[in-house]
Design a protein around this motif. Sequence first.
Motif, PDB file in Angstrom:
ATOM      1  N   VAL A  64       0.931  -1.152   0.097  1.00 58.88           N
ATOM      2  CA  VAL A  64       0.060   0.150  -0.166  1.00 58.88           C
ATOM      3  C   VAL A  64       0.908   1.375  -0.034  1.00 58.88           C
ATOM      4  N   ASP A  65       2.095   1.251   0.536  1.00 57.55           N
ATOM      5  CA  ASP A  65       3.060   2.247   0.334  1.00 57.55           C
ATOM      6  C   ASP A  65       3.527   2.661  -0.794  1.00 57.55           C
ATOM      7  N   THR A  66       3.553   1.422  -1.582  1.00 55.34           N
ATOM      8  CA  THR A  66       4.108   1.449  -2.993  1.00 55.34           C
ATOM      9  C   THR A  66       3.054   1.986  -3.956  1.00 55.34           C
ATOM     10  N   LEU A  67       1.721   1.756  -3.739  1.00 55.47           N
ATOM     11  CA  LEU A  67       0.725   2.111  -4.438  1.00 55.47           C
ATOM     12  C   LEU A  67       0.406   3.320  -4.110  1.00 55.47           C
ATOM     13  N   ILE A  68       0.506   4.021  -2.797  1.00 57.78           N
ATOM     14  CA  ILE A  68       0.253   5.239  -2.407  1.00 57.78           C
ATOM     15  C   ILE A  68       1.505   5.550  -1.716  1.00 57.78           C
ATOM     16  N   PRO A  69       2.412   6.077  -2.096  1.00 56.49           N
ATOM     17  CA  PRO A  69       3.505   6.819  -1.560  1.00 56.49           C
ATOM     18  C   PRO A  69       3.486   8.038  -0.895  1.00 56.49           C
ATOM     19  N   ALA A  70       4.133   8.335  -0.010  1.00 54.91           N
ATOM     20  CA  ALA A  70       4.080   9.726   0.850  1.00 54.91           C
ATOM     21  C   ALA A  70       4.598  10.824  -0.401  1.00 54.91           C
ATOM     22  N   ASP A  71       3.592  11.842  -0.540  1.00 56.30           N
ATOM     23  CA  ASP A  71       4.127  12.898  -1.290  1.00 56.30           C
ATOM     24  C   ASP A  71       3.583  14.039  -1.063  1.00 56.30           C
ATOM     25  N   GLU A  72       3.410  15.450  -2.081  1.00 56.33           N
ATOM     26  CA  GLU A  72       2.645  16.293  -1.537  1.00 56.33           C
ATOM     27  C   GLU A  72       1.127  16.106  -1.620  1.00 56.33           C
ATOM     28  N   LEU A  73       0.691  15.378  -2.128  1.00 56.08           N
ATOM     29  CA  LEU A  73      -0.778  14.797  -2.001  1.00 56.08           C
ATOM     30  C   LEU A  73      -1.591  14.319  -1.025  1.00 56.08           C
ATOM     31  N   SER A  74      -0.654  13.370  -0.454  1.00 55.68           N
ATOM     32  CA  SER A  74      -1.027  12.704   0.981  1.00 55.68           C
ATOM     33  C   SER A  74       0.085  11.763   1.574  1.00 55.68           C
ATOM     34  N   PRO A  75      -0.081  11.584   2.713  1.00 56.90           N
ATOM     35  CA  PRO A  75       0.760  10.440   3.478  1.00 56.90           C
ATOM     36  C   PRO A  75       0.869   9.226   2.847  1.00 56.90           C
ATOM     37  N   SER A  76       1.656   8.087   3.214  1.00 60.78           N
ATOM     38  CA  SER A  76       1.550   7.047   2.701  1.00 60.78           C
ATOM     39  C   SER A  76       0.270   6.270   3.025  1.00 60.78           C
ATOM     40  N   GLY A  77       0.177   5.046   2.365  1.00 61.95           N
ATOM     41  CA  GLY A  77      -1.094   4.333   2.254  1.00 61.95           C
ATOM     42  C   GLY A  77      -1.085   3.790   3.745  1.00 61.95           C
ATOM     43  N   GLY A 193     -11.268   1.999   9.374  1.00 59.84           N
ATOM     44  CA  GLY A 193     -10.105   2.069   9.707  1.00 59.84           C
ATOM     45  C   GLY A 193      -8.883   2.785   8.604  1.00 59.84           C
ATOM     46  N   GLY A 194      -9.585   2.974   7.414  1.00 58.26           N
ATOM     47  CA  GLY A 194      -8.804   3.614   6.527  1.00 58.26           C
ATOM     48  C   GLY A 194      -9.287   5.136   6.296  1.00 58.26           C
ATOM     49  N   ASN A 195      -8.582   5.637   5.170  1.00 58.93           N
ATOM     50  CA  ASN A 195      -8.948   7.118   5.126  1.00 58.93           C
ATOM     51  C   ASN A 195      -8.877   8.250   6.205  1.00 58.93           C
ATOM     52  N   ARG A 196      -7.601   7.760   6.918  1.00 60.98           N
ATOM     53  CA  ARG A 196      -7.213   8.518   8.104  1.00 60.98           C
ATOM     54  C   ARG A 196      -7.352  10.003   7.883  1.00 60.98           C
ATOM     55  N   ASP A 197      -8.057  10.505   8.921  1.00 59.22           N
ATOM     56  CA  ASP A 197      -8.152  12.109   8.829  1.00 59.22           C
ATOM     57  C   ASP A 197      -8.920  12.484   7.705  1.00 59.22           C
ATOM     58  N   LYS A 198      -9.684  11.569   6.895  1.00 58.04           N
ATOM     59  CA  LYS A 198     -10.490  11.851   5.659  1.00 58.04           C
ATOM     60  C   LYS A 198      -9.669  12.529   4.584  1.00 58.04           C
ATOM     61  N   ILE A 199      -8.221  11.655   4.610  1.00 52.51           N
ATOM     62  CA  ILE A 199      -7.302  12.447   3.482  1.00 52.51           C
ATOM     63  C   ILE A 199      -7.919  12.106   2.020  1.00 52.51           C
ATOM     64  N   GLY A 200      -8.543  10.715   1.917  1.00 54.27           N
ATOM     65  CA  GLY A 200      -8.974  10.357   0.564  1.00 54.27           C
ATOM     66  C   GLY A 200     -10.177  11.349   0.120  1.00 54.27           C
ATOM     67  N   TRP A 201     -10.958  11.759   1.031  1.00 51.94           N
ATOM     68  CA  TRP A 201     -12.074  12.504   0.491  1.00 51.94           C
ATOM     69  C   TRP A 201     -11.634  14.010   0.551  1.00 51.94           C
ATOM     70  N   LYS A 202     -10.690  14.564   1.086  1.00 51.22           N
ATOM     71  CA  LYS A 202     -10.145  15.705   0.946  1.00 51.22           C
ATOM     72  C   LYS A 202      -9.615  15.970  -0.280  1.00 51.22           C
ATOM     73  N   LEU A 203      -8.894  15.003  -0.844  1.00 54.44           N
ATOM     74  CA  LEU A 203      -8.218  14.965  -2.142  1.00 54.44           C
ATOM     75  C   LEU A 203      -9.357  15.181  -3.266  1.00 54.44           C
ATOM     76  N   LEU A 204     -10.384  14.430  -3.140  1.00 50.43           N
ATOM     77  CA  LEU A 204     -11.421  14.520  -4.098  1.00 50.43           C
ATOM     78  C   LEU A 204     -12.250  15.684  -3.892  1.00 50.43           C
ATOM     79  N   GLY A 205     -12.250  16.161  -2.823  1.00 44.95           N
ATOM     80  CA  GLY A 205     -13.298  17.236  -2.563  1.00 44.95           C
ATOM     81  C   GLY A 205     -14.550  16.703  -2.090  1.00 44.95           C
ATOM     82  N   PHE A 206     -14.937  15.401  -1.512  1.00 45.16           N
ATOM     83  CA  PHE A 206     -15.860  14.788  -1.433  1.00 45.16           C
ATOM     84  C   PHE A 206     -16.396  15.205   0.028  1.00 45.16           C
TER      85      PHE A 206
END
Length: 236
Positions: A64-77, A193-206
């Motif tokens: 999951v850290d390879t599929l979703i690496p830590a970068d300017e968009l989000s923390p690691s998976g 358990g996932g999407n901690r701090d709602k980071i995925g939703w924040k990326l989408l604007g959901f």
Amino acid sequence: MPEDNVPRRQFLLGAGLAGTAIAAGLADPVEAQQPAPAAPPPAPEVEPFVTLTALEAAFIVAAVDTLIPADELSPSGSDCGVAIFIDRQLGSAWGGGAKMYRAGPFVKGKPEQGYQLALTPREFFAAGITAANAWSRKTYGKEFDRLAPSDRVTALKAMENGKAAFENFDAKAFFGQLHAITMAGFFADPVYGGNRDKIGWKLLGFPGLPATYADKIDAYRDKRYVADPQSIADFS
């Protein structure tokens, strides 16, 4: 792989995320600007894995850290709770195959016919991780989680393309299930358990759980609607 960080995000797109906000960064990069990786959300208390073994957990975290690496968009998976989400799902009734038809016969079907094995999701991932690590040892001399980041990307691409020669297991099917559950963990309600701090939703604007916006249609017609996302837990 000198351009490793960019291809890993593009890798997500190529594996089925086109059209989502994981594609953030579509704007042209500013020359000589090096954005810092997004800060991980505050670390919660350490959560033990409920079903994954130590070897399986190490594989899942690395994947999951390879599929979703830590970068300017989000923390690691894993920092976003994706590995915990996967563990919880595999340890649930769904992971045990509840309400899943598994009596056969099981014949090779077309890709659009979906999953065609007698294994429960938990058994499928256990077998897939075992096969992936065996192939990784044969190909790279070590388990997947011990590979260099660039080699992990190469290994996952080989699985995605069906070029990884797993013994008695379908590498492409395994990657498909791994990718799907990783994305579910990144975008599902944080209560799982996932999407901690709602980071995925924040990326989408959901905006999350709220589903009725009749009172906002007129005020935001032809305008962007921005709201802090709310999860199931926020209404509990």
